[in-house]
Design an enzyme around this catalytic site. Structure first.
Site, PDB file in Angstrom:
ATOM      1  N   GLY A  39       0.825  -1.212   0.000  1.00 57.19           N
ATOM      2  CA  GLY A  39       0.000   0.000   0.000  1.00 57.19           C
ATOM      3  C   GLY A  39       0.848   1.247   0.000  1.00 57.19           C
ATOM      4  N   LYS A  40       0.192   2.370   0.289  1.00 56.85           N
ATOM      5  CA  LYS A  40       0.868   3.665   0.281  1.00 56.85           C
ATOM      6  C   LYS A  40       0.968   4.226   1.686  1.00 56.85           C
ATOM      7  CE  LYS A  40      -0.512   4.881  -4.418  1.00 56.85           C
ATOM      8  NZ  LYS A  40      -1.297   5.808  -5.276  1.00 56.85           N
TER       9      LYS A  40
ATOM     10  N   GLY B  12       3.477  14.182  -0.051  1.00 57.33           N
ATOM     11  CA  GLY B  12       4.333  13.178  -0.678  1.00 57.33           C
ATOM     12  C   GLY B  12       3.971  11.820  -0.104  1.00 57.33           C
TER      13      GLY B  12
ATOM     14  N   LYS C 146       5.393   4.212  -1.695  1.00 56.33           N
ATOM     15  CA  LYS C 146       4.766   2.931  -1.982  1.00 56.33           C
ATOM     16  C   LYS C 146       5.525   1.860  -1.207  1.00 56.33           C
ATOM     17  CE  LYS C 146       3.290   4.467  -6.522  1.00 56.33           C
ATOM     18  NZ  LYS C 146       3.561   4.444  -7.983  1.00 56.33           N
TER      19      LYS C 146
ATOM     20  N   LYS D  65      10.262   0.820   1.547  1.00 65.71           N
ATOM     21  CA  LYS D  65       9.506   2.068   1.428  1.00 65.71           C
ATOM     22  C   LYS D  65      10.102   2.819   0.241  1.00 65.71           C
ATOM     23  CE  LYS D  65       7.930   6.002   4.195  1.00 65.71           C
ATOM     24  NZ  LYS D  65       7.961   6.635   5.546  1.00 65.71           N
TER      25      LYS D  65
ATOM     26  N   ASP E 121       3.044  11.164  14.853  1.00 64.90           N
ATOM     27  CA  ASP E 121       1.993  10.500  14.072  1.00 64.90           C
ATOM     28  C   ASP E 121       1.735   9.097  14.611  1.00 64.90           C
ATOM     29  OD1 ASP E 121       0.027  10.451  12.139  1.00 64.90           O
ATOM     30  OD2 ASP E 121       1.356   9.746  10.538  1.00 64.90           O
TER      31      ASP E 121
ATOM     32  N   ASP F 273       7.137   4.321  10.680  1.00 69.92           N
ATOM     33  CA  ASP F 273       6.817   5.532   9.912  1.00 69.92           C
ATOM     34  C   ASP F 273       7.235   6.803  10.645  1.00 69.92           C
ATOM     35  OD1 ASP F 273       5.984   7.421   8.134  1.00 69.92           O
ATOM     36  OD2 ASP F 273       4.034   6.509   7.773  1.00 69.92           O
TER      37      ASP F 273
END
Length: 416
Positions: free
Chosen positions: A98-99, A127, A130, A146, A240, A258
């Protein structure tokens, strides 16, 4: 007739649809479907509520036009074999996961209709990467790749953010943080090689289970808090933290991942002012733009724990505007019964005043963590609640002195 301008807020929600709140657009022609572009992503608009709310969702070309001159296919710029020249190692492209999106603030003017130019203050998809499984050729070991197109990082600030993400993540080493193995680039892309967490993220767990038992929540929160404690001790704010960025390995252990929005606090008292985060987890001080620091991660932990135990995010509504209003007022309720320690831990994290939230070092010693916590969880817990009596026999005194037998049984029963 002169063009009119309307000040609107364009925000990103969980499924990456965008909402334009347009005040007084009385001459909008409802059948027209305009398109616009943000960061090379094309969006198509359509009226959701006549003249007042316009939804904008990612626009995808038809099969006929997908490979036309202005639109290449998803695989055109990601080779089936990726080569790291510095280490002379090649990787084969595997499964697509996924993204991964990063949010950043910006302002743009969108000509929605012939008679209206709308100036939008927005949170854009700043931005995106993928994510693929990539297999190292020499030993067939699998990693998470990534992959970021260089077309998406052409501006200097975008390059700086990419560099910052790599610098921060590459220096981290903790059992509950996704391991960073390296990065390399070619003409088209930047490749970041990371630990592969085959059990996906806790978002998938939440979608399957909805409500997680108290012992399981204690198990997960203990690991998440441990990872965040490590980050904060190294002066890193994640910014996040959410279920989608908490990954699970083969042993159902949490790995924080992430770091696209992570930042380093350079000096005591420094406050960051970037508008960033994910709506259901974003702290009120970010929305009010008063400056933020480590406390935003504590707020996000409160949202995560509430979501796991109650079955929905604490401030979630059908409207992003209403969600933000509830966050600013710290307006949430406990819709199911929780144990006193669980409820107290959530409440001290979800406080409007960031100075009143506990530091991560104090949070790790909260009474909630004194309750029963399984040493491990079976893979079956990803789809159904485990039977703790089949996992292990709690040792005498594990619950602390004075813990009533009915309280222990209540925890093992799963509702907390």
């Amino acid at each position: 007739m002169h063009s009119k301008k309307r000040e609107v807020a364009l925000d990103t929600i969980e499924d990456h649809a965008l909402i334009l709140y347009v005040a007084g657009a009385s001459n909008v022609v409802d059948k027209q479907i305009p398109t616009f572009t943000v960061n090379q992503c094309r969006f198509q608009c359509g009226c959701k509520r006549k003249f007042s709310e316009i939804s904008a969702k990612p626009w995808f070309p038809s099969r006929k036009t997908r490979n036309g001159p202005n639109m290449s296919s998803d695989t055109d710029h990601i080779p089936s074999v990726m080569y790291d020249n510095t280490k002379a190692i090649s990787y084969k492209k595997g499964r697509y996961f996924g993204k991964a999106y990063g949010l950043s603030s910006a302002t743009l003017t969108v000509k929605l209709f012939p008679r209206f130019n709308v100036t939008a203050s927005i949170q854009t998809l700043g931005g995106f990467a993928k994510c693929y499984e990539i297999i190292r050729d020499n030993d067939k070991q699998s990693f998470a790749g990534k992959i970021i197109s260089k077309n998406l990082i052409v501006k200097q600030n975008q390059k700086e953010k990419m560099t910052q993400e790599i610098q921060i993540h590459s220096r981290l080493n903790h059992q509950h943080i996704v391991e960073f193995f390296g990065f390399f680039e070619d003409h088209d892309n930047i490749y970041i090689v990371l630990e592969l967490c085959k059990r996906r993220s806790m978002m998938e767990l939440y979608k399957r289970r909805q409500v997680i038992t108290e012992p399981e929540t204690r198990y997960y929160m203990n690991q998440i808090v441990s990872g965040v404690h490590y980050l904060h001790s190294h002066r890193i704010i994640h910014r996040d933290l959410k279920l989608g960025n908490l990954f699970l390995n083969d042993n159902v252990q949490v790995k924080i991942g992430d770091f696209g929005l992570a930042a380093k606090i350079e000096f005591d008292g420094e406050r960051k002012r970037t508008l960033c985060g994910t709506p259901n987890y974003i702290a009120p001080e970010i929305l009010s733009k008063q400056g933020h620091s480590f406390e935003v991660d504590i707020w996000s932990l409160g949202c995560i724990m509430y979501t796991l135990m109650v079955g929905r995010p604490p401030f979630e509504t059908s409207s992003l505007k209403e969600t933000y209003a509830k966050i600013k007022k710290c307006d949430y309720k406990f819709t199911i019964a929780l144990s006193p320690t669980a409820k107290h831990m959530i409440m001290i994290m979800l406080q409007s005043d960031p100075s009143q939230r506990p530091k991560i070092s104090k949070l790790s010693h909260h009474d909630f963590f004194k309750g029963y916590c399984p040493a491990s969880l079976p893979v079956s817990c990803l789809t159904m609640a485990p039977r703790f009596d089949k996992l292990e026999v709690p040792s005498p005194g594990q619950y602390g002195k004075g813990t009533a037998l009915k309280d222990i049984q209540g925890q093992l029963g799963g509702s907390g």
